[in-house]
Each structure stands twice: as structure tokens, then as C-alpha cells.
Enzyme design. Sequence first.
Site, PDB file in Angstrom:
ATOM      1  N   ASP A  92     -17.649   1.440   1.575  1.00 21.12           N
ATOM      2  CA  ASP A  92     -17.602   0.355   2.569  1.00 21.12           C
ATOM      3  C   ASP A  92     -18.908   0.300   3.367  1.00 21.12           C
ATOM      4  O   ASP A  92     -19.417  -0.785   3.669  1.00 21.12           O
ATOM      5  CB  ASP A  92     -16.436   0.573   3.549  1.00 21.12           C
ATOM      6  CG  ASP A  92     -15.192   1.038   2.834  1.00 21.12           C
ATOM      7  OD1 ASP A  92     -14.206   0.310   2.800  1.00 21.12           O
ATOM      8  OD2 ASP A  92     -15.221   2.150   2.260  1.00 21.12           O
TER       9      ASP A  92
ATOM     10  N   HIS B 131     -10.354   3.948   4.949  1.00 23.75           N
ATOM     11  CA  HIS B 131     -10.904   3.134   3.857  1.00 23.75           C
ATOM     12  C   HIS B 131      -9.815   2.105   3.557  1.00 23.75           C
ATOM     13  O   HIS B 131      -8.901   2.356   2.780  1.00 23.75           O
ATOM     14  CB  HIS B 131     -11.206   4.014   2.636  1.00 23.75           C
ATOM     15  CG  HIS B 131     -11.456   3.221   1.379  1.00 23.75           C
ATOM     16  ND1 HIS B 131     -12.535   2.396   1.217  1.00 23.75           N
ATOM     17  CD2 HIS B 131     -10.748   3.125   0.223  1.00 23.75           C
ATOM     18  CE1 HIS B 131     -12.482   1.828   0.020  1.00 23.75           C
ATOM     19  NE2 HIS B 131     -11.410   2.244  -0.602  1.00 23.75           N
TER      20      HIS B 131
ATOM     21  N   ARG C  90       0.834  -1.200   0.000  1.00 28.24           N
ATOM     22  CA  ARG C  90       0.000   0.000   0.000  1.00 28.24           C
ATOM     23  C   ARG C  90       0.872   1.254   0.000  1.00 28.24           C
ATOM     24  O   ARG C  90       0.507   2.280  -0.533  1.00 28.24           O
ATOM     25  CB  ARG C  90      -0.894  -0.005   1.233  1.00 28.24           C
ATOM     26  CG  ARG C  90      -1.963  -1.079   1.177  1.00 28.24           C
ATOM     27  CD  ARG C  90      -2.644  -1.211   2.517  1.00 28.24           C
ATOM     28  NE  ARG C  90      -3.175   0.070   2.951  1.00 28.24           N
ATOM     29  CZ  ARG C  90      -4.302   0.588   2.504  1.00 28.24           C
ATOM     30  NH1 ARG C  90      -5.007  -0.050   1.631  1.00 28.24           N
ATOM     31  NH2 ARG C  90      -4.723   1.751   2.936  1.00 28.24           N
TER      32      ARG C  90
ATOM     33  N   ARG D 275     -21.545  -1.292   1.281  1.00 26.04           N
ATOM     34  CA  ARG D 275     -21.371  -2.756   1.282  1.00 26.04           C
ATOM     35  C   ARG D 275     -21.898  -3.346   2.589  1.00 26.04           C
ATOM     36  O   ARG D 275     -22.563  -4.382   2.595  1.00 26.04           O
ATOM     37  CB  ARG D 275     -19.887  -3.104   1.126  1.00 26.04           C
ATOM     38  CG  ARG D 275     -19.357  -2.824  -0.271  1.00 26.04           C
ATOM     39  CD  ARG D 275     -17.843  -2.965  -0.344  1.00 26.04           C
ATOM     40  NE  ARG D 275     -17.352  -2.824  -1.709  1.00 26.04           N
ATOM     41  CZ  ARG D 275     -16.158  -2.360  -2.047  1.00 26.04           C
ATOM     42  NH1 ARG D 275     -15.310  -1.962  -1.110  1.00 26.04           N
ATOM     43  NH2 ARG D 275     -15.798  -2.281  -3.305  1.00 26.04           N
TER      44      ARG D 275
HETATM   45  P1  NAD Z   1      -7.390   2.887 -13.972  1.00 28.21           P
HETATM   46  O1  NAD Z   1      -5.992   2.433 -14.165  1.00 28.21           O
HETATM   47  O2  NAD Z   1      -8.486   2.226 -14.738  1.00 28.21           O
HETATM   48  O3  NAD Z   1      -7.463   4.441 -14.301  1.00 28.21           O
HETATM   49  C1  NAD Z   1      -6.540   5.391 -13.842  1.00 28.21           C
HETATM   50  C2  NAD Z   1      -6.491   6.479 -14.892  1.00 28.21           C
HETATM   51  O4  NAD Z   1      -5.621   7.510 -14.389  1.00 28.21           O
HETATM   52  C3  NAD Z   1      -5.923   6.016 -16.239  1.00 28.21           C
HETATM   53  O5  NAD Z   1      -6.834   6.295 -17.289  1.00 28.21           O
HETATM   54  C4  NAD Z   1      -4.615   6.812 -16.377  1.00 28.21           C
HETATM   55  O6  NAD Z   1      -4.324   7.168 -17.720  1.00 28.21           O
HETATM   56  C5  NAD Z   1      -4.927   8.029 -15.513  1.00 28.21           C
HETATM   57  N1  NAD Z   1      -3.707   8.732 -15.067  1.00 28.21           N
HETATM   58  C6  NAD Z   1      -2.603   8.191 -14.489  1.00 28.21           C
HETATM   59  N2  NAD Z   1      -1.705   9.153 -14.241  1.00 28.21           N
HETATM   60  C7  NAD Z   1      -2.261  10.313 -14.619  1.00 28.21           C
HETATM   61  C8  NAD Z   1      -1.832  11.670 -14.609  1.00 28.21           C
HETATM   62  N3  NAD Z   1      -0.620  12.019 -14.135  1.00 28.21           N
HETATM   63  N4  NAD Z   1      -2.659  12.621 -15.097  1.00 28.21           N
HETATM   64  C9  NAD Z   1      -3.890  12.281 -15.575  1.00 28.21           C
HETATM   65  N5  NAD Z   1      -4.343  11.022 -15.626  1.00 28.21           N
HETATM   66  C10 NAD Z   1      -3.537  10.048 -15.144  1.00 28.21           C
HETATM   67  O7  NAD Z   1      -7.677   2.825 -12.406  1.00 28.21           O
HETATM   68  P2  NAD Z   1      -9.125   2.831 -11.705  1.00 28.21           P
HETATM   69  O8  NAD Z   1      -9.624   1.441 -11.561  1.00 28.21           O
HETATM   70  O9  NAD Z   1      -9.970   3.862 -12.377  1.00 28.21           O
HETATM   71  O10 NAD Z   1      -8.728   3.307 -10.225  1.00 28.21           O
HETATM   72  C11 NAD Z   1      -8.298   4.635  -9.999  1.00 28.21           C
HETATM   73  C12 NAD Z   1      -7.989   4.872  -8.529  1.00 28.21           C
HETATM   74  O11 NAD Z   1      -9.209   4.806  -7.785  1.00 28.21           O
HETATM   75  C13 NAD Z   1      -7.036   3.834  -7.911  1.00 28.21           C
HETATM   76  O12 NAD Z   1      -6.151   4.505  -7.025  1.00 28.21           O
HETATM   77  C14 NAD Z   1      -7.983   2.942  -7.123  1.00 28.21           C
HETATM   78  O13 NAD Z   1      -7.326   2.277  -6.068  1.00 28.21           O
HETATM   79  C15 NAD Z   1      -8.981   3.981  -6.638  1.00 28.21           C
HETATM   80  N6  NAD Z   1     -10.267   3.447  -6.159  1.00 28.21           N
HETATM   81  C16 NAD Z   1     -10.756   4.001  -5.021  1.00 28.21           C
HETATM   82  C17 NAD Z   1     -11.958   3.567  -4.489  1.00 28.21           C
HETATM   83  C18 NAD Z   1     -12.465   4.189  -3.230  1.00 28.21           C
HETATM   84  O14 NAD Z   1     -13.462   3.731  -2.632  1.00 28.21           O
HETATM   85  N7  NAD Z   1     -11.832   5.243  -2.734  1.00 28.21           N
HETATM   86  C19 NAD Z   1     -12.692   2.564  -5.146  1.00 28.21           C
HETATM   87  C20 NAD Z   1     -12.190   2.046  -6.337  1.00 28.21           C
HETATM   88  C21 NAD Z   1     -10.959   2.493  -6.826  1.00 28.21           C
END
Ligand code: NAD
Length: 317
Positions: free
Chosen positions: A152, A179, A92, A155
Site C-alpha cells: 500500500d 492492510h 472479509r 502504491r
Molecule cells: P491463488 O489462489 O492463486 O493461490 C493460492 C495457492 O494456495 C493455490 O495454489 C492453492 O493450491 C494453495 N493452497 C490452498 N490451500 C493450501 C494448503 N492447505 N496447503 C498448501 N497450499 C494451499 O491465490 P493468490 O492470488 O496467490 O493469493 C494468495 C493470498 O495472498 C490470498 O489470501 C490473497 O488475498 C493474498 N494477497 C495478499 C497481498 C498482500 O499485500 N498481503 C497481496 C496480494 C494477495
Amino acid sequence: MGAERAAKIGIIGAGSVGATIAYAAMIRGVARQISLFDISRTKVNAEVLDLNHGMLFVPPGTVEGSDDIEVLHGADVVVMTAGAKQKPGQTRMDLATANAAICAKLLPDVVRVAPDALLLLVTNPVDVMTQVALKLTGLPWERVIGSGTVLDSSRFRYLLARHCGVAVQNVHAYIAGEHGDSEIPLWSSASIGSIPLSQWSVNEHGRLTAADKEQIVHNVKDAAYQVIQGKGATNYAIGLAVTNILEALLFDERRVLPLSGLLHGYRGLEDVCLSLPRIVGRKGIEPPLPIPMTVDEESGLRESAERIRQMVRGLGY
Ligand code: NAD
């Protein structure tokens, strides 16, 4: 309570999470304009094209996208979803380092192009990113918000509702803290239709044994891992959860949501971002509600706070 249908939502990251937030927000007509920004021009253009092809079937609005951050100009809320996801073998902390670097690169520009925006962080580890974003932007604490344990808690409520055979809307229960793995279920304040969960014993709707409770908490904590193992990402529930938060913010709904934000002396906790139920409106988040807690729940909250603090410290913020 001014409904802000004219609002503009900016979304950073057009990946699984960002694109699904745009899709859910578009269907519910949360804003007049949704603007996506992603480092990948091909990806953002394709998502925007696909979303626009469905415009006939949703409330009127505009969806646009770019690899230029100016696309977020004047947004009322900016949702941060850009970043790496946890890969096998990655800790992490590795994820935190990579995503904090992305925040450091982007967030000062976000403040420049959308100085009045509320900032809603979704990128993980979300509590750490919320605290990092506060330091990077210097924005008032009430405008820097993490999606926290809204997902969460949803869920948790779903699993309790299924166990007891009642509608999820009639289950009131929160997950607080990080989270992540140290999150804590607030059992002592949970209720169904005004009956404290500890007293729930209704014919044909079961009761909760200690083993049931343990299983439900295990399933809440394991949920993301289960979904990611099967399909590589979680997107639908987080898309709906964030849309729900966006409605609460933009429509000044004063809903109570377990969002992450800075604590100022809550039960003696200072200078750490974590989730607790708070009232949410157009100005952002309010301080957490004085929700009753058992000694165990409170000590769980302290441990969770310490974990988040250590990660933030490890990043040098
Ligand atoms: P993903 O890889 O599908 O998408 C990430 C996007 O970010 C990509 O399209 C990438 O091109 C873009 N990106 C990366 N660096 C960048 C930059 N410097 N500038 C602009 N764009 C940039 O990932 P995802 O599945 O969409 O997940 C995204 C984030 O959300 C992860 O950190 C994941 O852990 C988090 N997430 C959080 C929760 C929550 O409850 N908080 C739930 C699900 C996912």
C-alpha cells in the site's frame, strides 16, 4: 552485515502470489535456494519447471517444489501465501475463517521443519493472519511478520511521485494500520526530497490540494479491487514488495519498512498486529519507530487496531 546469498527461502502456496515472489526473488538472486510447497502437486511442479527453464538467465540457484511440507526443511524464511482469495459475495470474515484454518493446519509443521525460520505472512487478511500465526506457533514476536502495508505504501508513493513529477525513490510516505479498508495515510510525516509534503510547492511540479490528497488515498485503497477486477489477482507488485522485504531480512539491511507485527504499548496499543514503519534486519522486526502523528492519524490508527482485534476475536484467537 552478513549478506546471506546461501540462504533458503520457503514459499507456501504456488498460486499467483507465491509463484511471482519466487520469480522476482530468483531474478534478484536473493537466495541460493527457493522451495515451493503447495497442496496441488500438478500446480507446484508446473511452476517449478517453468521457473527452472529460466535458470540460465539469473544468478545461480536452485528452485524446487513439492506437495510435501518437508521441502521447506531448514528454510531461513518461510513466506505464507496459501489461502483463499475474496470471492464475490464473500465477506472479509469468511476469508479470515478459511485462511486461519489453513494456517492452523500448516504452521505447526512449518515450525517443525524450519524451527529457526522467520515467518513472513502475505495471506489475507494479513494482520489477522499474523496475529493468528503468533498464537499458533509460539514464535518470538520479532520473527512473525506480516507484509502489511509495504505494498500500500508503494502504491501511495507511486501516486504521489506521478502527481508531483519526481522519482518514486525521493518520495517518503507511509500507509499505516490495517492492510485493508481502515488503513491510514501518514500525511503529516510525508516528504519529497526533504521538503515536508505540506510545504510542497515547486514550479512545474504542482502542489497537493485537499481534493488531490483525497483522490490519491481513494486510489490506494481501491488499487487491489481495480487490479483484481481486470485480471483476477494482484501479483507483480506484491511479488516485488515481498522480495524487497526478503532482502531486508536476509541481508540484514536495517531498512525502514511498514510491516505488520505485534504491538507492545505503542501509543498505548497492546496485543494487536498492524503496520507501522519499523527497522528490519536478520533477526526480524524491531518495535515501530516513534513516527510523529496528528491527533487524526493517531485516532485512525486506534480504529484500525480495533477492527483487527475484532476479527481476531471473532476467530476465537
Ligand atoms: P491463488 O489462489 O492463486 O493461490 C493460492 C495457492 O494456495 C493455490 O495454489 C492453492 O493450491 C494453495 N493452497 C490452498 N490451500 C493450501 C494448503 N492447505 N496447503 C498448501 N497450499 C494451499 O491465490 P493468490 O492470488 O496467490 O493469493 C494468495 C493470498 O495472498 C490470498 O489470501 C490473497 O488475498 C493474498 N494477497 C495478499 C497481498 C498482500 O499485500 N498481503 C497481496 C496480494 C494477495
